[in-house]
Design an enzyme around this catalytic site. Structure first.
Site, mmCIF file in Angstrom:
data_model
loop_
_atom_site.group_PDB
_atom_site.id
_atom_site.type_symbol
_atom_site.label_atom_id
_atom_site.label_comp_id
_atom_site.label_asym_id
_atom_site.label_seq_id
_atom_site.Cartn_x
_atom_site.Cartn_y
_atom_site.Cartn_z
ATOM 1 N N HIS A 206 0.314 -1.409 6.185
ATOM 2 C CA HIS A 206 -0.149 -0.261 5.410
ATOM 3 C C HIS A 206 -1.637 -0.008 5.615
ATOM 4 C CE1 HIS A 206 -0.830 -3.601 2.437
ATOM 5 N NE2 HIS A 206 -1.936 -2.922 2.153
ATOM 6 N N HIS B 201 -8.949 -0.235 3.232
ATOM 7 C CA HIS B 201 -8.636 -1.371 4.106
ATOM 8 C C HIS B 201 -7.418 -1.050 4.965
ATOM 9 C CE1 HIS B 201 -6.036 -2.278 0.533
ATOM 10 N NE2 HIS B 201 -5.192 -2.733 1.436
ATOM 11 N N GLU C 238 -6.833 -6.661 5.599
ATOM 12 C CA GLU C 238 -5.880 -7.459 4.824
ATOM 13 C C GLU C 238 -4.847 -8.023 5.791
ATOM 14 O OE1 GLU C 238 -3.814 -5.206 1.831
ATOM 15 O OE2 GLU C 238 -2.622 -6.921 1.154
HETATM 16 CO CO CO Z 1 -3.365 -3.565 0.810
#
Ligand code: CO
Length: 149
Positions: free
Chosen positions: A8, A87, A136
């Site tokens: 994502h 992110h 991440e």
């Molecule tokens: Co995230």
């Protein structure tokens, strides 16, 4: 380490409901999950699912609204009041192996692995070591253990 799927893109927003309306009405998204609060990161979260093709999984936009102004996302929004890309998140098979891999290269991993918005362990790697992008890393969800919030 072998890089996995782009899971994502995290997008911070000062108004989650307005962002949901934007993705639905302007971007034409038809699959948006119900918002929930992730206490450990002091955010209200939902996912915009983009469709995959040819049987492949699509990717997601993770919409994040801080629940406290002095949280990490809250402070980020102070500098970026419109919100925006916060992110990016890649999947890996094993979070502890990934942490050791990045640390072995002198990258700053922010804290210990913890459960993220998808219900699997995550870490963040500092943007100054990652070409300016907060990165991440999440352990790939096991089959049959998918968490859609
Ligand atoms: Co995230």
């Amino acid at each position: 380490m072998k890089l996995g799927r782009l899971n994502h893109i995290g997008v911070a927003t000062p108004d989650l409901d307005a962002s949901i309306a934007f993705y639905r009405d302007v971007m034409g998204a038809s699959d948006i999950t119900m918002p929930f609060v992730l206490e450990s990161q002091q955010v209200r979260v939902c996912f915009v699912n983009t469709p995959g093709e040819n049987g492949a999984a699509g990717t997601q936009i993770e919409l994040l609204q801080p629940t406290a102004p002095d949280s990490a996302v809250g402070k980020w929004l102070e500098k970026n009041p419109l919100g925006g890309q916060h992110h990016i998140c890649f999947e890996v098979p094993d979070i502890y192996a990934a942490k050791a891999w990045f640390e072995g290269q002198g990258k700053h991993v922010l804290g210990e692995p913890r459960i993220g918005a998808h219900g699997t362990p995550i870490i963040f790697v500092h943007p100054k070591d990652m070409g300016g992008m907060l990165t991440e890393i999440m352990e790939k969800p096991k089959p049959g253990n998918m968490h859609h919030g």
